[in-house]
Design a protein around this motif. Sequence first.
Motif, PDB file in Angstrom:
ATOM      1  N   THR A  27     -11.709  -4.174  -3.633  1.00 24.84           N
ATOM      2  CA  THR A  27     -10.620  -4.901  -4.285  1.00 24.84           C
ATOM      3  C   THR A  27      -9.291  -4.159  -4.186  1.00 24.84           C
ATOM      4  O   THR A  27      -8.249  -4.718  -4.544  1.00 24.84           O
ATOM      5  CB  THR A  27     -10.932  -5.134  -5.779  1.00 24.84           C
ATOM      6  OG1 THR A  27     -10.946  -3.881  -6.463  1.00 24.84           O
ATOM      7  CG2 THR A  27     -12.280  -5.818  -5.957  1.00 24.84           C
ATOM      8  N   VAL A  29      -6.130  -2.583  -2.344  1.00 17.52           N
ATOM      9  CA  VAL A  29      -5.308  -2.572  -1.140  1.00 17.52           C
ATOM     10  C   VAL A  29      -4.617  -1.216  -1.063  1.00 17.52           C
ATOM     11  O   VAL A  29      -3.900  -0.831  -1.994  1.00 17.52           O
ATOM     12  CB  VAL A  29      -4.257  -3.695  -1.168  1.00 17.52           C
ATOM     13  CG1 VAL A  29      -3.397  -3.655   0.088  1.00 17.52           C
ATOM     14  CG2 VAL A  29      -4.935  -5.051  -1.313  1.00 17.52           C
ATOM     15  N   ALA A  73     -10.175  -7.703  -1.702  1.00 22.30           N
ATOM     16  CA  ALA A  73      -9.120  -7.782  -0.696  1.00 22.30           C
ATOM     17  C   ALA A  73      -9.684  -7.692   0.715  1.00 22.30           C
ATOM     18  O   ALA A  73      -9.002  -8.057   1.679  1.00 22.30           O
ATOM     19  CB  ALA A  73      -8.103  -6.670  -0.918  1.00 22.30           C
ATOM     20  N   ARG A 117      -9.227  -8.446   6.213  1.00 22.44           N
ATOM     21  CA  ARG A 117      -8.512  -8.947   5.045  1.00 22.44           C
ATOM     22  C   ARG A 117      -9.101 -10.288   4.601  1.00 22.44           C
ATOM     23  O   ARG A 117      -9.336 -11.186   5.415  1.00 22.44           O
ATOM     24  CB  ARG A 117      -7.032  -9.088   5.372  1.00 22.44           C
ATOM     25  CG  ARG A 117      -6.283  -7.771   5.495  1.00 22.44           C
ATOM     26  CD  ARG A 117      -5.932  -7.213   4.137  1.00 22.44           C
ATOM     27  NE  ARG A 117      -5.098  -8.146   3.395  1.00 22.44           N
ATOM     28  CZ  ARG A 117      -3.777  -8.268   3.578  1.00 22.44           C
ATOM     29  NH1 ARG A 117      -3.135  -7.515   4.467  1.00 22.44           N
ATOM     30  NH2 ARG A 117      -3.092  -9.146   2.868  1.00 22.44           N
ATOM     31  N   ILE A 122      -1.894 -10.855  -1.751  1.00 29.41           N
ATOM     32  CA  ILE A 122      -2.518  -9.725  -2.447  1.00 29.41           C
ATOM     33  C   ILE A 122      -2.270  -9.768  -3.952  1.00 29.41           C
ATOM     34  O   ILE A 122      -2.907  -9.031  -4.706  1.00 29.41           O
ATOM     35  CB  ILE A 122      -2.035  -8.371  -1.871  1.00 29.41           C
ATOM     36  CG1 ILE A 122      -0.513  -8.220  -2.021  1.00 29.41           C
ATOM     37  CG2 ILE A 122      -2.465  -8.224  -0.418  1.00 29.41           C
ATOM     38  CD1 ILE A 122      -0.008  -6.828  -1.627  1.00 29.41           C
ATOM     39  N   GLY A 127      -6.001 -13.517  -4.958  1.00 35.35           N
ATOM     40  CA  GLY A 127      -5.596 -13.824  -3.590  1.00 35.35           C
ATOM     41  C   GLY A 127      -5.252 -15.277  -3.345  1.00 35.35           C
ATOM     42  O   GLY A 127      -5.259 -15.739  -2.199  1.00 35.35           O
TER      43      GLY A 127
END
Length: 345
Positions: A27, A29, A73, A117, A122, A127
């Motif tokens: 999760t 980024v 993510a 991805r 993000i 999302g």
Amino acid sequence: MKRALALLIAAAACAAGPVAAQDGDLTVVPPVPADYRAKTTAWGEPDFRGGWPIDHLNGRTPLQRDPAQGNRAFLTDEEFAERDEAVRALAKRYENEDSEGKMGIGHWAEVANANRRTSWIISPANGRLPEFTAEGKRLSGEMRSSWRRGQPFDWVTDFDTWDRCITRGLPASMFPFMYNNGMRIFQSPGLVALQMEMVHETRLIPTDGRPGIPVQIHNWLGESRGHWENGNTLVVETANLRPGPSATNIGTTGSPPENDTPVSERAKLTERFTMTGPDSMVYEFTWEDPVVFAQLWTARLDWVRDDDFGIYEYACHEGNVQIRNFITASRAERAGAGSPGGGSR
């Protein structure tokens, strides 16, 4: 050879971060690297000039995440294998059509390598695009486009600005499409120009500190002002956007399918272009439109420099017959509805 190498590097760059994330939290980024310093122009500004096409991102990564993936993510290994297989199948359409003596979507739709991805968005953490406000829903319901189901066509106002080859708008123009993904950056003292292949538009971004234009003036791509941060980041704020284009575009995988995401006069786009290496850049933006969306939303994409990418004339209208044909066909269908052999929409 250079083009092939650039795509290979792009694929590796897209995969590297997510692969590392496989050992941790899917999760999360990774933060944008901040330790690179771009070379400078003769007048002392960071040098971003060159070709930055985003065709390498056209590997079926959606704008919005599948709800089943929650706040992840990145794809799991199993999900990535499925996407990779799907992308490889799409990439074979050209040779499949050739072998069958056909010419279809495989001859003009471009496909890139898959990446891990789960979505370009993000934030929010799921999302996905935020909910519309009540006014956003009303404005969306009033939009017209050739992509809207069951809509009749009587005049040019029944088509959106993309149908009419005027603009794809913002932020839609900054996402990958199945073709025409060329981007070029030009610079002169106090000015950055971003050329976009789709609909042959160029965004002009002053970086000399000049004031904005009056709020009463609205442009299709808004009015942008930029400034430099930390020797490797261009920050751009864009306002004065003219309502009309959809903020999302059906050509980007995972977008709303009817080009009906409205843009209000209060919309604002804040972008960050951050050089992370000689030929790599992180592009991140936040879209703020309190009239339409219940909250802000942010997207992030990785760009790769490729100065060999060719941009050709965008001959959108192809004879200027599409709008007329939609209208005459729609009127004929409605005139024939209810008569022997007549159809209906």
